[in-house]
Design a protein around this motif. Structure first.
Motif: not given
Ligand SMILES: Nc1ncnc2c1ncn2[C@@H]1O[C@H](COP(=O)(O)OP(=O)(O)OP(=O)(O)O)[C@@H](O)[C@H]1O
Length: 265
Positions: A143-150
């Motif tokens: 559930g972290l696909e939106a946080y890849a570049d963090y």
């Protein structure tokens, strides 16, 4: 999609346990922590390792993942004997499982995506675009696909734990070892992590070995719990958590599972 697993566990017969420990003795110099410990973990089981402070939970985990060498005894992971393997053969066995540690799991200088890509660079011949693709899939699984570049420091504690699990999943392991996954998390975040562990274990037939002393977690995720004891230098109970709580003859075991009940009553 290329097969990213460095070695297949499909060849392990279904009846063969994925983890087998035989007469394992763990010591630091003259200090024997565990003596002649034996147990087996079938494919797809979630086993929690528990017990009081200093009983050897972390020591057992470190031996299972090859960070420490046993004083004696044997360990098999996915049908291959870790304790007999050296060099390339040992590295191949070590790549059959994923590990997420309690602290320091992610490298702060890398993005979340780069952290998940790291084992793929170390253990596979995949090129950069393929590594990125696989890593993004693993982030989606938690559930972290939106946080890849963090950066890891930009994530909450619970998200960091999930990212560490995504990295542990990178090589499609058959076994995942988790060291105190709930440590430092509030009860709601901890319950979300438990739900993720359960979902992964059921959906991917993953075998989990989890060191934890959190009762809520143990009762949620554990198919079986294995309890160590410092005085006995070994296992004093193995079984389903509810059965250990309700029926085990050893008061040390029932006390562990019933702690807090008095204050809740
Ligand atoms: N690297 C080490 N060198 C020497 N002794 C060690 C080492 N690591 C652990 N020990 C000793 O081994 C025993 C078991 O420690 P271990 O950390 O495995 O227990 P634990 O059950 O994980 O404890 P806790 O719940 O407090 O983390 C302790 O007496 C500890 O002091």
């Amino acid at each position: 999609m290329p097969n990213t697993a460095p070695m297949s566990t499909a060849a392990v017969p279904a009846a063969e346990p994925l983890v087998r420990v035989e007469d394992l003795t763990c010591a630091y110099g003259d200090n024997v922590v565990l003596r002649d410990v034996s147990f087996a973990v079938p494919r797809g089981e979630v086993l929690t390792i528990l017990g009081g402070s200093g009983c050897g939970k972390s020591t057992l985990l470190k031996h299972l993942i090859g960070l420490e060498r046993p004083a004696s005894g044997r360990i098999w992971l996915a049908g291959r004997e870790l304790t007999a393997a050296e060099g390339q053969a040992r590295r191949r066995i070590l790549a059959t499982f994923g590990v997420a540690y309690q602290a320091g799991a992610l490298f702060g200088s890398m993005s979340v995506l780069e952290n998940v890509m790291l084992p793929l660079a170390e253990h596979t011949a995949l090129d950069l675009p393929a590594r990125e693709l696989v890593a993004r899939l693993k982030l989606r699984e938690v559930g972290l696909e939106a946080y890849a570049d963090y950066a890891p420091s930009e994530l909450s504690g619970g998200m960091q734990k999930r990212a560490a699990i995504a990295r542990a999943l990178a090589l499609d392991p058959a076994i995942i070892f988790l060291d105190e996954p709930s440590a430092g998390l509030d009860p709601i975040t901890s319950a979300e992590l438990d739900a993720l562990i359960l979902r992964l274990s059921r959906a991917l037939s993953l075998t989990f070995i989890v060191v934890t002393h959190e009762l809520a977690s143990i009762f949620t995720i554990a198919d079986r719990a294995l309890m160590l004891d410092k005085q006995e230098k070994g296992i004093i109970a193995v079984g389903k958590p509810a059965e250990l709580r309700d029926h085990h003859p050893d008061p040390r075991v029932t006390r562990f599972f019933r702690r807090g009940e008095e204050t809740q009553a």
